[in-house]
Design a protein around this motif. Structure first.
Motif, PDB file in Angstrom:
ATOM      1  N   PRO A  45     115.188  46.776  52.650  1.00 26.38           N
ATOM      2  CA  PRO A  45     116.605  46.411  52.822  1.00 26.38           C
ATOM      3  C   PRO A  45     117.108  46.824  54.200  1.00 26.38           C
ATOM      4  CG  PRO A  45     116.257  47.441  50.685  1.00 26.38           C
ATOM      5  CD  PRO A  45     114.982  47.621  51.453  1.00 26.38           C
ATOM      6  N   SER A  60     113.891  41.853  56.374  1.00 26.70           N
ATOM      7  CA  SER A  60     114.924  42.308  55.442  1.00 26.70           C
ATOM      8  C   SER A  60     114.648  41.825  54.016  1.00 26.70           C
ATOM      9  CB  SER A  60     116.293  41.808  55.899  1.00 26.70           C
ATOM     10  OG  SER A  60     117.304  42.305  55.047  1.00 26.70           O
ATOM     11  N   LEU A  61     114.804  42.743  53.061  1.00 23.42           N
ATOM     12  CA  LEU A  61     114.747  42.398  51.647  1.00 23.42           C
ATOM     13  C   LEU A  61     116.169  42.298  51.100  1.00 23.42           C
ATOM     14  CD1 LEU A  61     111.952  44.752  50.220  1.00 23.42           C
ATOM     15  CD2 LEU A  61     111.766  42.321  50.789  1.00 23.42           C
ATOM     16  N   PRO A  62     116.443  41.333  50.234  1.00 24.90           N
ATOM     17  CA  PRO A  62     117.775  41.282  49.611  1.00 24.90           C
ATOM     18  C   PRO A  62     117.994  42.533  48.757  1.00 24.90           C
ATOM     19  CG  PRO A  62     116.248  39.813  48.483  1.00 24.90           C
ATOM     20  CD  PRO A  62     115.542  40.291  49.716  1.00 24.90           C
ATOM     21  N   SER A  63     119.236  43.026  48.749  1.00 26.03           N
ATOM     22  CA  SER A  63     119.498  44.274  48.043  1.00 26.03           C
ATOM     23  C   SER A  63     120.966  44.373  47.674  1.00 26.03           C
ATOM     24  CB  SER A  63     119.110  45.468  48.923  1.00 26.03           C
ATOM     25  OG  SER A  63     119.914  45.500  50.104  1.00 26.03           O
ATOM     26  N   ARG A  73     120.456  51.419  49.035  1.00 18.75           N
ATOM     27  CA  ARG A  73     120.329  50.034  48.623  1.00 18.75           C
ATOM     28  C   ARG A  73     119.228  49.900  47.568  1.00 18.75           C
ATOM     29  NH1 ARG A  73     124.568  47.384  50.109  1.00 18.75           N
ATOM     30  NH2 ARG A  73     123.377  45.444  49.820  1.00 18.75           N
ATOM     31  N   PRO A  75     116.571  47.245  46.357  1.00 25.03           N
ATOM     32  CA  PRO A  75     115.986  45.939  46.680  1.00 25.03           C
ATOM     33  C   PRO A  75     115.823  45.087  45.423  1.00 25.03           C
ATOM     34  CG  PRO A  75     114.327  47.660  46.826  1.00 25.03           C
ATOM     35  CD  PRO A  75     115.639  48.349  46.597  1.00 25.03           C
ATOM     36  N   PRO A  79     111.825  37.476  47.187  1.00 29.08           N
ATOM     37  CA  PRO A  79     112.142  36.042  47.118  1.00 29.08           C
ATOM     38  C   PRO A  79     111.068  35.214  47.809  1.00 29.08           C
ATOM     39  CG  PRO A  79     113.562  37.154  48.703  1.00 29.08           C
ATOM     40  CD  PRO A  79     112.807  38.230  47.989  1.00 29.08           C
ATOM     41  N   SER A 102     111.016  45.606  44.033  1.00 34.12           N
ATOM     42  CA  SER A 102     110.297  44.942  45.130  1.00 34.12           C
ATOM     43  C   SER A 102     108.856  45.446  45.213  1.00 34.12           C
ATOM     44  CB  SER A 102     111.014  45.171  46.457  1.00 34.12           C
ATOM     45  OG  SER A 102     112.239  44.477  46.493  1.00 34.12           O
TER      46      SER A 102
END
Length: 388
Positions: A45, A60-63, A73, A75, A79, A102
């Motif tokens: 994140p 970047s990882l969505p979080s 954050r 994660p 995706p 993740s």
């Protein structure tokens, strides 16, 4: 294989957006790997204003913000866009550094491609539950950790004491030691500054007790405060310096009304604040390795710590400091009182700690990670040959 043959995908719940000992160790590892010619890609994140610039290429990882701890954050998996990036990078080793969704997904991704996966264990997350009155969830959390770690080809832990706990919990049979080093240019006794102490209102003959770290309850703040209260009841002359920031700072300030809170420090200022103390008190039981404990030892401070995984691999009881039963503030106070009344004991234990800290080279320690990667790759290749 040579280190330059390695292509490492590193997945972590926190790489640089909040500064802590774990992600600083990861950044040092990546810097070492890059110097050896390896290729590394980090998945973690990100935030608009991270605590420090990342080492290496960061995807970047969505979080989302962690419930109750918005500075951290959570994660939200891997995706399709991230999986495509990992496919294009084509790693030959996966390294996960946090037991989150993740990392679970990354291990699944790696197993489907016959890529070995290594997990580094930085924190005993199940011990955090006590500080949030969620002890009943500990068996379930431990089961989730076991499911993740047993799907990995091996674990990296910072100390044999942690390895023993994880073996007893049946987390994995292949456990290697990845200790922690210390920056001796930054942390050393020469950073001690009596003028700095005096500017804080600390007398030369007062025992200055240091706290260093994020100010969060799981660092044992309650035990630290109870210990200081006990020193006051015994009329032991002392002061407290608190180095760091965190969400529990208002609570800690209320419990330590005479404490000196200097906030977050970095670089020479951090080293000066720590080295200017007389003793380091660390009652935490949640660490797998006490980075701050080693930094205090490098500054020639004796250490009073809980007899737990984060300290037993560093502190030699009666030689470089004192180990006490977790939560036993009376024993912590006994140790501090002894140091207050015997400056020569402080000096001897501090010098012994410094001798140990000098031996902790980051490059030597990080080379153990490379050897673990090689063993995992060779083991996976051997199994493939057997099946083939």
């Amino acid at each position: 294989m040579d280190a330059s043959d390695l292509r490492i995908a590193l997945v972590s719940g926190n790489y640089n957006y909040v500064r802590d000992g774990a992600n600083q160790a990861l950044n040092r590892l990546v810097a070492y790997l890059l110097r050896q010619g390896a290729e590394v890609r980090i998945y973690s994140p990100t935030v608009e204003q991270p605590a420090f610039e990342p080492t290496g290429e960061l995807v970047s990882l969505p979080s989302i913000a962690a419930p109750g701890r918005k500075e951290y954050r959570v994660p939200l998996g891997l995706p399709a866009k991230v999986r495509r990036d990992m496919d294009a990078f084509a790693p030959n080793i996966l390294h996960i550094a946090s037991p989150d969704i993740s990392s679970h997904r990354a291990v699944t991704w790696a197993r489907r491609r016959q890529i070995p996966a290594i997990a580094s264990v930085h924190t005993r997350f199940e011990t955090y539950l006590t500080y949030y009155h969620l002890e009943l969830l500990e068996p379930a959390v431990r089961a989730l950790l076991r499911r993740l770690y047993r799907r990995c080809d091996g674990l990296l832990v910072p100390a044999e004491s942690t390895a023993a706990v994880l073996r007893a919990q049946r987390m994995n049979r292949n456990i290697a030691i990845w200790a922690r080093g210390v920056d001796r240019e930054q942390f050393n006794p020469e950073r001690r500054d009596m003028d700095f102490r005096r500017s804080l209102g600390v007398a030369d003959d007062e025992l200055l007790v240091a706290f260093l770290g994020r100010i969060v309850m799981e660092k044992g703040l309650d035990v630290f405060a109870d210990t200081i209260d006990e020193l006051a009841r015994r009329k032991v002359r002392h002061r407290v310096i608190v180095i760091g920031e965190g969400p529990a700072r208002p609570w800690f300030e209320e419990r330590l009304p005479s404490g000196i809170f200097v906030g977050h420090q970095e670089g020479p200022e951090l080293a000066r604040a720590l080295a200017s103390a007389d003793v380091f008190l660390n009652p935490s039981v949640t660490e797998t390795f006490g980075n701050v404990t080693l930094e205090a030892m490098a500054c020639s401070l004796p250490v009073v710590a809980a007899e737990a995984t984060g300290a037993t691999n560093l502190v030699r009881d009666g030689h470089t400091g004192v180990l006490a039963e977790p939560g036993d503030f009376q024993a912590f106070a006994d140790a501090l009182q002894s140091y207050a009344s015997d400056p020569d004991l402080r000096r001897r234990h501090g010098e012994a700690g410094l001798e140990f800290a000098i031996t902790q080279s980051w490059d030597h320690i990080n080379s153990a990670v490379v050897r673990t990667y090689f063993r995992a790759i060779e083991r996976r290749a051997r199994l493939a040959r057997i099946k083939g």
